[in-house]
Design an enzyme around this catalytic site. Sequence first.
Site, PDB file in Angstrom:
ATOM      1  N   GLU A   1      34.705  63.703-160.990  1.00  0.00           N
ATOM      2  CA  GLU A   1      34.200  62.501-161.650  1.00  0.00           C
ATOM      3  C   GLU A   1      32.705  62.575-161.889  1.00  0.00           C
ATOM      4  O   GLU A   1      32.216  62.174-162.962  1.00  0.00           O
ATOM      5  CB  GLU A   1      34.535  61.260-160.811  1.00  0.00           C
ATOM      6  CG  GLU A   1      34.345  59.934-161.546  1.00  0.00           C
ATOM      7  CD  GLU A   1      32.930  59.376-161.481  1.00  0.00           C
ATOM      8  OE1 GLU A   1      32.642  58.409-162.218  1.00  0.00           O
ATOM      9  OE2 GLU A   1      32.090  59.904-160.698  1.00  0.00           O
TER      10      GLU A   1
ATOM     11  N   HIS B   1      23.212  56.640-156.169  1.00  0.00           N
ATOM     12  CA  HIS B   1      22.763  58.027-156.357  1.00  0.00           C
ATOM     13  C   HIS B   1      21.494  58.339-155.574  1.00  0.00           C
ATOM     14  O   HIS B   1      20.881  59.391-155.767  1.00  0.00           O
ATOM     15  CB  HIS B   1      22.591  58.376-157.832  1.00  0.00           C
ATOM     16  CG  HIS B   1      23.889  58.615-158.538  1.00  0.00           C
ATOM     17  ND1 HIS B   1      24.004  59.396-159.654  1.00  0.00           N
ATOM     18  CD2 HIS B   1      25.145  58.178-158.268  1.00  0.00           C
ATOM     19  CE1 HIS B   1      25.258  59.433-160.054  1.00  0.00           C
ATOM     20  NE2 HIS B   1      25.974  58.690-159.223  1.00  0.00           N
TER      21      HIS B   1
END
Length: 346
Positions: A222, A322
Amino acid sequence: MDFSALVPVLKDTTLQLMAAASPSGFTRQAVAVAQTIAQSLGYETRLSRKGNLTICVPGHDHSQTVGLCAHVDTLGLMVRSITDKGELLFTTVGGPSLPTLDGEYCTIFTRDGRRYTGTVLSLSPAVHVFDDARTRPRDIQNMYVRLDEKVRSADDVRALGIEVGDYIAYDSKTVFTDSGFLKSRFIDDKGSVAILLTFLHWLKKSGKSPRCNVEITFTVYEEVGHGGATFSPALTELLAVDMGCVGLDLSCDEYTVSICAADSAGPYDYDMVTRLSNLAKENHIPAVLDVYPHYSSDVAVAWKSGLDVPAALIGPGVQASHGMERTHVDAMLATLALVERYLDCR
């Protein structure tokens, strides 16, 4: 329904997943953890040729099969070159926030099975030496990995079995606080994988079944954009469980489940989004609707690959995505509760 009794299982499952390195394309350890948990609960599993793990859950209506997905792959790094001084230069796997990696510990995996530890650093790492130690950009041209081995040359590094193309996994630094926060790298999306595995635990222990057959797929690419390209065409709907975004004008926070109305690939299925929103309201599940313009998911890839089914996306609110991420068990339990209501378990 109160799922608070599942917190110990949720925490243990999360810790197991976080302990297994799984940058995109190097996911076998984490997939094995998830497969072992699912099989220990008695569920049938299968692996695609690409490496996706699917868990089959029988339901009351065998004429329909709903798909759920989350991704077990994470961000990471890969050796790009080895300098004459024995430094490892790297490229990124996915899109990590590189300034947050300055000073992080990591592990290098060689293709013959050896592991070495190191530290991600700026190429100007010492304020006592470099004038630009504080100002040098933190990007792939200005950072490296310092090996915890006695190396002074590229030949020394290669003698250890380290080569270009070897994976570098930086530490997840996973912590559950007494106040209920999960602080960790890779909550996107191992947090959601842990939620779905905890849901399977509850399903087995409660003796309940979903309204129809369910296939839960943990994808492995992904973060690099093609994880959801191979879902079964037999699915009648697809619900992705991924992180919710926190910040700016978004409604989502670390205590709620996000229902994503649209992202960078466009809107999710209107009827599914509406149904999920109504289910949250009717069952007093803390949930919000949001639009994420800098976000994409396995759903977009599945649709572009020709999967002709309605699809939607939900997930726990995750702060600092992230980077050094954080969520709360409240958001994880809210996501679990919405999954259970969506599947109408009885």
